[in-house]
Design a protein around this motif. Structure first.
Motif, PDB file in Angstrom:
ATOM      1  N   THR A  99       0.797  -1.230   0.000  1.00 24.95           N
ATOM      2  CA  THR A  99       0.000   0.000   0.000  1.00 24.95           C
ATOM      3  C   THR A  99       0.825   1.274   0.000  1.00 24.95           C
ATOM      4  O   THR A  99       0.291   2.341  -0.314  1.00 24.95           O
ATOM      5  N   PHE A 100       2.113   1.178   0.341  1.00 22.77           N
ATOM      6  CA  PHE A 100       2.963   2.373   0.403  1.00 22.77           C
ATOM      7  C   PHE A 100       3.730   2.606  -0.893  1.00 22.77           C
ATOM      8  O   PHE A 100       4.394   3.635  -1.059  1.00 22.77           O
ATOM      9  N   LEU A 142       2.100  -4.330   9.325  1.00 25.10           N
ATOM     10  CA  LEU A 142       2.396  -5.198   8.177  1.00 25.10           C
ATOM     11  C   LEU A 142       1.127  -5.512   7.396  1.00 25.10           C
ATOM     12  O   LEU A 142       1.130  -5.529   6.159  1.00 25.10           O
ATOM     13  N   LYS A 143       0.036  -5.746   8.106  1.00 25.68           N
ATOM     14  CA  LYS A 143      -1.237  -6.025   7.439  1.00 25.68           C
ATOM     15  C   LYS A 143      -1.700  -4.817   6.643  1.00 25.68           C
ATOM     16  O   LYS A 143      -2.158  -4.945   5.503  1.00 25.68           O
ATOM     17  N   PHE A 174       4.721   4.780   9.361  1.00 21.19           N
ATOM     18  CA  PHE A 174       3.666   4.400   8.432  1.00 21.19           C
ATOM     19  C   PHE A 174       2.310   4.871   8.976  1.00 21.19           C
ATOM     20  O   PHE A 174       2.109   4.915  10.190  1.00 21.19           O
ATOM     21  N   PRO A 175       1.359   5.237   8.109  1.00 30.78           N
ATOM     22  CA  PRO A 175       0.055   5.709   8.571  1.00 30.78           C
ATOM     23  C   PRO A 175      -0.570   4.773   9.608  1.00 30.78           C
ATOM     24  O   PRO A 175      -0.521   3.546   9.460  1.00 30.78           O
ATOM     25  N   THR A 176      -1.125   5.354  10.643  1.00 25.88           N
ATOM     26  CA  THR A 176      -1.784   4.695  11.790  1.00 25.88           C
ATOM     27  C   THR A 176      -0.783   4.058  12.754  1.00 25.88           C
ATOM     28  O   THR A 176      -1.200   3.509  13.776  1.00 25.88           O
ATOM     29  N   ALA A 208      -2.601   3.381  -1.744  1.00 28.71           N
ATOM     30  CA  ALA A 208      -3.634   3.236  -0.722  1.00 28.71           C
ATOM     31  C   ALA A 208      -3.218   3.855   0.607  1.00 28.71           C
ATOM     32  O   ALA A 208      -4.040   4.438   1.324  1.00 28.71           O
ATOM     33  N   ALA A 209      -1.939   3.757   0.948  1.00 30.20           N
ATOM     34  CA  ALA A 209      -1.473   4.295   2.227  1.00 30.20           C
ATOM     35  C   ALA A 209      -1.602   5.811   2.298  1.00 30.20           C
ATOM     36  O   ALA A 209      -1.764   6.382   3.382  1.00 30.20           O
TER      37      ALA A 209
END
Length: 402
Positions: free
Chosen positions: A142-143, A247-248, A282-284, A317-318
Motif C-alpha cells: 500500500t505504500f 504489516l497487514k 507508516f500511517p496509523t 492506498a497508504a
C-alpha cells in the motif's frame, strides 16, 4: 563537463537495478548527452532527482539532458516542464534507440504492456558488477508506487542472464550481484537460477543477491545459503516493519513471527549477516507499533538497516490512510536509525581480531563476505583474500591481508 564531450554520461539515483539499467542506456543515447535515471521510491527521491538535473545543467549548460526511470514514468509532465530537460522517456521505451532520438519531448508507452527488456548489466569493468535479472512487481504494497512505474513482474531468460554474467566476468568483475525490483519472484525460482549459474560458470567465484522478499525465499536458495561458499553470506531483506497490524495495513505477506523465523533459519548453519529495509511512521503507526519495529533490529540481528521515513506517494492506498504527524515520523526514523547504529557498532566491534575474506573494490576499501566495510592500507582494486581485522574506525573496519 563541457557540452562538446562526445561521451554519454549517466546520473543514476535510487536502487541497484537503476545502476544496472543505466549502463545499458549508455549505448543508446546520443553522443554528448546526459541520461538521468530517476527514482520515485519516496518524495525525497523525486526532489533529489529534480535537484540533480538543475545541478547538471549548471555544470554543463546546453548539454542535452534525457530523463528516464521511475519518477519520469510516474510524472512525465513535471520533468518535461523543466527547461533543463531535452527529453523524457518512460520505462517502457528506455531500451529503444529511436526513443532517444525522437522529436517528441515525451516518449512514454504503456509500461503495463511492456515486454521483457534486454539484459542490463551495470558497473561494467568494475570489481563488483550488478546484473539485472528481473523487473516489475505483481504485488501491491500500500505504500509503494514502483509497480505502477515498472509494470508486471518479468524475468529474463536463463541464457540471457548467464551470458550477461559471463561478459561481466570476462570484463574483470570479481563479484556478481543479481538484482531486480522483486528478484525473489524470478520465474522458475531465484535459487534455481543461482544454482545453474554457479554450475555453468566456474569462474563465478563470488555471487551476491540484492534485496529479497523473505516470504519468497525458495528451498533451492536456502540450500545454497546453508553450504555454498560462492554465495556471499549477506542477505538484505525487505521487512519494512516489525508490527503485525502495520504489516497487514502495508499489505505485506509475512508476519513478524515469520520474519524472525526466516532469519533464524538463514543463520542456522552459517554465519549469515542480515540487512533490512524498514519504514518509520507508516500511517496509523502507534508508539507500540514503532517500538515493535525497533525491537525487530535485535530480534532479527539486523546489522545493515536502511531506514526510510514514510513518504506518501500519489495514487497509493497508504496515502489515503490517517497520516502520522511529520515531526513524529522524523523522530521515529531517528530512533530507528539509532537502534540500528547501535546494533551495527556491536557487530563491527565483534569482528576485531577475526579473519575475514575481503574484496577490495575502490582504492583501499572493500567489503567482507558478510558485507562489513573494510579498509586495507596499500590494497589495490580487485585484491581479494583473507584479512586480519585489527580495529574499528567509525563505520569501517581496519584490516591487513594475511
Amino acid at each position: 563537463m563541457a557540452s562538446s564531450d562526445a561521451r554519454v554520461e549517466t546520473l543514476t539515483l535510487g536502487c541497484r537495478l537503476n545502476f544496472a539499467e543505466s549502463e545499458a542506456m549508455r549505448t543508446l543515447a546520443p553522443a554528448g548527452s546526459l541520461v538521468v535515471n530517476s527514482c520515485a521510491v519516496t518524495n525525497e527521491a523525486v526532489r533529489q532527482t529534480r535537484q540533480a538535473i538543475r545541478r547538471a545543467w549548471r555544470e554543463a549548460p546546453g548539454r542535452p539532458i534525457i530523463v528516464t526511470g521511475c519518477a519520469a514514468e510516474l510524472d512525465p509532465g513535471a520533468f518535461a516542464a523543466m527547461p533543463e530537460v531535452a527529453r523524457v522517456i518512460g520505462n517502457a521505451d528506455k531500451y529503444r534507440r529511436d526513443a532517444f532520438s525522437s522529436e517528441n519531448k515525451v516518449v512514454r508507452g504503456d509500461v503495463m504492456a511492456a515486454g521483457v527488456p534486454p539484459v542490463a548489466a551495470g558497473f561494467l569493468s568494475r570489481v563488483r558488477s550488478f546484473v539485472a535479472v528481473q523487473t516489475g512487481c505483481d504485488h501491491r504494497c500500500t505504500f509503494c508506487s514502483i509497480w505502477q512505474a515498472r509494470g508486471a513482474s518479468r524475468s529474463l531468460a536463463y541464457e540471457a542472464v548467464r551470458d550477461a554474467v559471463a561478459r561481466e566476468l570476462d570484463a574483470g568483475a570479481r563479484e556478481i550481484v543479481l538484482t531486480g525490483v522483486d528478484v525473489t519472484d524470478y520465474a522458475g525460482g531465484l535459487g534455481t537460477l543461482c544454482q545453474r549459474l554457479l554450475r555453468d560458470l566456474p569462474a563465478l567465484a563470488r555471487l551476491r543477491l540484492s534485496s529479497l522478499d523473505s516470504v519468497e525465499l525458495d528451498g533451492a536458495l536456502l540450500e545454497l545459503v546453508d553450504g555454498e561458499p560462492r554465495l556471499m553470506p549477506h542477505l538484505h531483506l525487505s521487512l519494512q516493519a516489525g508490527d503485525d497490524l502495520v504489516l497487514k495495513r502495508m499489505r505485506r505477506r509475512h508476519s513478524r513471527a515469520q520474519a524472525v523465523a526466516t532469519v533464524e533459519r538463514l543463520k542456522r548453519r552459517r554465519d549469515v549477516t542480515i540487512g533490512a529495509d524498514l519504514i518509520a511512521g507508516f500511517p496509523t503507526e502507534s508508539e507500540e507499533a514503532a517500538a515493535n519495529t525497533r525491537a525487530l533490529i535485535d530480534d532479527c540481528d539486523i546489522v545493515a538497516a536502511h531506514v526510510f521515513p514514510y513518504s506518501a506517494r500519489p495514487g497509493t492506498a497508504a496515502a489515503r490512510m490517517p497520516q502520522v504527524e511529520a515531526a513524529t515520523v522524523k523522530a521515529r526514523a531517528a530512533a530507528l536509525r539509532a537502534a540500528a547504529a547501535g546494533r551495527r557498532a556491536s557487530w563491527l566491534a565483534g569482528l576485531v581480531g577475526t579473519s575475514q575474506t575481503v574484496l577490495v573494490e575502490n582504492g583501499e576499501r572493500g567489503h567482507s563476505d558478510g558485507f562489513a566495510p573494510v579498509r586495507i592500507a596499500g590494497a589495490r582494486r580487485g585484491d581479494c583474500g583473507p584479512t586480519r581485522i585489527e580495529a574499528v574506525d567509525g563505520d569501517q573496519l581496519i584490516g591487513v591481508f594475511e
